[in-house]
Design an enzyme around this catalytic site. Structure first.
Site, mmCIF file in Angstrom:
data_model
loop_
_atom_site.group_PDB
_atom_site.id
_atom_site.type_symbol
_atom_site.label_atom_id
_atom_site.label_comp_id
_atom_site.label_asym_id
_atom_site.label_seq_id
_atom_site.Cartn_x
_atom_site.Cartn_y
_atom_site.Cartn_z
ATOM 1 N N HIS A 1 34.377 39.588 43.719
ATOM 2 C CA HIS A 1 33.021 39.145 43.404
ATOM 3 C C HIS A 1 32.883 38.738 41.950
ATOM 4 C CE1 HIS A 1 28.733 39.344 42.482
ATOM 5 N NE2 HIS A 1 28.556 39.016 43.753
ATOM 6 N N LEU B 1 34.905 45.407 50.005
ATOM 7 C CA LEU B 1 34.953 46.536 50.915
ATOM 8 C C LEU B 1 34.686 46.110 52.361
ATOM 9 C CD1 LEU B 1 35.557 49.506 50.921
ATOM 10 C CD2 LEU B 1 33.146 49.965 50.520
#
Length: 128
Positions: A12, A73
């Site tokens: 990210h 995740l």
């Protein structure tokens, strides 16, 4: 398809450069384990290089196959919407390159097992 293979660890991104430390360690471990692979990092936002910049550099270096491994995740909105759009743009610019998108690392069973093992070990360790 022959030619060199690149791996892009895609995260990210964050404002704090230290955030990328675990990804940098993953990259270095991969380079040690598989020196034939060209391994680099890329980020969706807030950090450099972008996915396009990382892919362009690998392609310019002779990579004809790129594996994109999202270091997330789970498969959230960025991986369901943003990443496929970015990859479609790259594939349109480089039809000679094979792009392979993997699932989020946090959804891979060995990673889930490792996190669960780590959590159990933490829970069993006495407080200081």
């Amino acid at each position: 398809m022959s030619g060199r293979q690149g791996v892009i660890l895609f995260g990210h991104g964050a404002r704090d450069p230290a955030w990328a430390g675990p990804m940098q360690r993953m990259r270095e471990r991969m380079r040690a384990l598989a020196p034939e692979l060209e391994v680099t990092l890329a980020f969706l936002e807030l950090m450099s290089p972008s996915l396009a910049e990382a892919a362009e550099a690998l392609i310019a270096g002779g990579c004809q196959r790129l594996v994109i491994l999202p270091v997330f995740l789970a498969q959230g909105g960025h991986l369901k919407r943003d990443l496929p759009a970015l990859l479609a743009e790259l594939a349109a610019r480089h039809p000679q390159v094979e792009f392979k998108l993997e699932q989020a690392v946090g959804e891979a069973e060995p990673v889930v097992a490792a996190i669960a093992d780590y959590a159990c070990a933490c829970a069993r360790t006495p407080s200081r």
